[in-house]
Design a protein around this motif. Structure first.
Motif, PDB file in Angstrom:
ATOM      1  N   THR A  54       0.823  -1.215   0.000  1.00 43.43           N
ATOM      2  CA  THR A  54       0.000   0.000   0.000  1.00 43.43           C
ATOM      3  C   THR A  54       0.853   1.260   0.000  1.00 43.43           C
ATOM      4  O   THR A  54       0.516   2.243  -0.671  1.00 43.43           O
ATOM      5  CB  THR A  54      -0.936   0.004   1.221  1.00 43.43           C
ATOM      6  N   PHE A  55       1.981   1.239   0.734  1.00 47.99           N
ATOM      7  CA  PHE A  55       2.766   2.463   0.915  1.00 47.99           C
ATOM      8  C   PHE A  55       4.179   2.406   0.328  1.00 47.99           C
ATOM      9  O   PHE A  55       4.945   3.353   0.488  1.00 47.99           O
ATOM     10  CB  PHE A  55       2.878   2.779   2.417  1.00 47.99           C
TER      11      PHE A  55
ATOM     12  N   ASN B 107       5.491   5.378  -1.538  1.00 47.60           N
ATOM     13  CA  ASN B 107       5.425   6.675  -0.862  1.00 47.60           C
ATOM     14  C   ASN B 107       6.795   6.979  -0.256  1.00 47.60           C
ATOM     15  O   ASN B 107       7.261   6.255   0.625  1.00 47.60           O
ATOM     16  CB  ASN B 107       4.363   6.650   0.230  1.00 47.60           C
TER      17      ASN B 107
ATOM     18  N   VAL C 147       7.467   7.021   3.708  1.00 52.36           N
ATOM     19  CA  VAL C 147       7.294   5.831   4.540  1.00 52.36           C
ATOM     20  C   VAL C 147       8.468   4.894   4.299  1.00 52.36           C
ATOM     21  O   VAL C 147       8.899   4.704   3.164  1.00 52.36           O
ATOM     22  CB  VAL C 147       5.970   5.093   4.218  1.00 52.36           C
TER      23      VAL C 147
ATOM     24  N   LEU D 223      -4.383   1.449   8.296  1.00 46.89           N
ATOM     25  CA  LEU D 223      -3.942   2.107   7.061  1.00 46.89           C
ATOM     26  C   LEU D 223      -4.245   3.606   7.120  1.00 46.89           C
ATOM     27  O   LEU D 223      -3.420   4.433   6.720  1.00 46.89           O
ATOM     28  CB  LEU D 223      -4.638   1.484   5.849  1.00 46.89           C
TER      29      LEU D 223
ATOM     30  N   GLY E 100      -1.617   6.856   7.225  1.00 42.22           N
ATOM     31  CA  GLY E 100      -1.815   8.011   6.345  1.00 42.22           C
ATOM     32  C   GLY E 100      -1.836   9.315   7.122  1.00 42.22           C
ATOM     33  O   GLY E 100      -1.303  10.331   6.655  1.00 42.22           O
TER      34      GLY E 100
ATOM     35  N   ILE F  70       1.655  10.358   8.076  1.00 40.83           N
ATOM     36  CA  ILE F  70       2.372  10.912   6.930  1.00 40.83           C
ATOM     37  C   ILE F  70       2.077  12.394   6.766  1.00 40.83           C
ATOM     38  O   ILE F  70       2.951  13.187   6.421  1.00 40.83           O
ATOM     39  CB  ILE F  70       1.984  10.143   5.639  1.00 40.83           C
TER      40      ILE F  70
END
Length: 208
Positions: A121-122, A125, A128, A199, A203, A206
């Motif tokens: 999922t990350f 990014n 992360v 999740l 977020g 972040i």
């Protein structure tokens, strides 16, 4: 004479069959328990089914008063598969997900699919970083397990000592650091890290 013997045996057989029926559940559960205790795959499977209940969903918002490490900063060295050594201070301005695990550990195996989901999922990014620290005696053993299960998350090992405040040797242990390097989540034991709530909380970290 034969008929009399048969008539005596029949009640005994019926009693035996009733006993088997009455104790079937206990026998099945006992057998399952034995299998789970001696077979790592079986134990991890059972734990994974327990995670589906939602009772083991990780939650960064929950503060355990006994967990003194929450809110403190940590620094330690880690090494990637190429032998490059870094320090967690180099990960400032990133949300860091740290997981101590071993391939022989059933609870680690149980939660690892959720960690892989979190990673997927990350992973793209830049804010992360996933620091999955393997505690097998040989890194090749851990890599073989990940390849077999088709997990893509990168592996690291600790380089030197790890503060006992965050890792006492219990597996699995998971920590989440905010962008300032402060511990925002510290959990010993298996958990589900792919739930919608967790999740969302990652977020939110972040965005801080």
């Amino acid at each position: 004479m034969v008929n009399k013997e048969n008539s005596k045996e029949r009640p005994r057989m019926e009693k035996l069959l009733r006993s088997i029926r009455n104790n079937a559940f206990s026998l099945i559960m006992g057998t399952a328990l034995i299998v789970m205790l001696v077979n790592s795959d079986a134990k991890s499977f059972v734990l994974r089914q327990m995670m589906l209940t939602g009772l083991f969903n990780a939650n960064i918002d929950e503060k355990d008063a006994s967990e003194k490490s929450v809110g403190t900063k940590i620094d330690f060295n880690f090494e990637d598969e190429n032998g490059t050594v870094q320090n967690t201070t180099s990960l400032r301005n990133k949300v860091v997900f740290i997981n101590f695990w071993a391939s022989w550990c059933p609870p680690c195996r149980a939660e690892f699919p959720s960690i892989e989901t979190l990673y997927l999922t990350f992973k793209d990014n830049p804010e992360v970083f996933f620091l999955v620290i393997n505690m097998d005696s040989k890194l090749s053993t851990a890599k073989a397990y990940l390849n077999k299960e088709q997990y893509s998350i990168p592996l690291y090992t600790s380089h030197g000592g790890v503060p006992k405040e965050i890792f006492s040797g219990a597996l699995p242990t998971t920590i989440v650091l905010d962008k300032d390097g402060k511990i925002r989540f510290h959990h010993t034991g298996f958990a589900n890290y792919s739930g919608d709530g967790f999740l969302r909380q990652i977020g939110e970290l972040i965005k801080e």
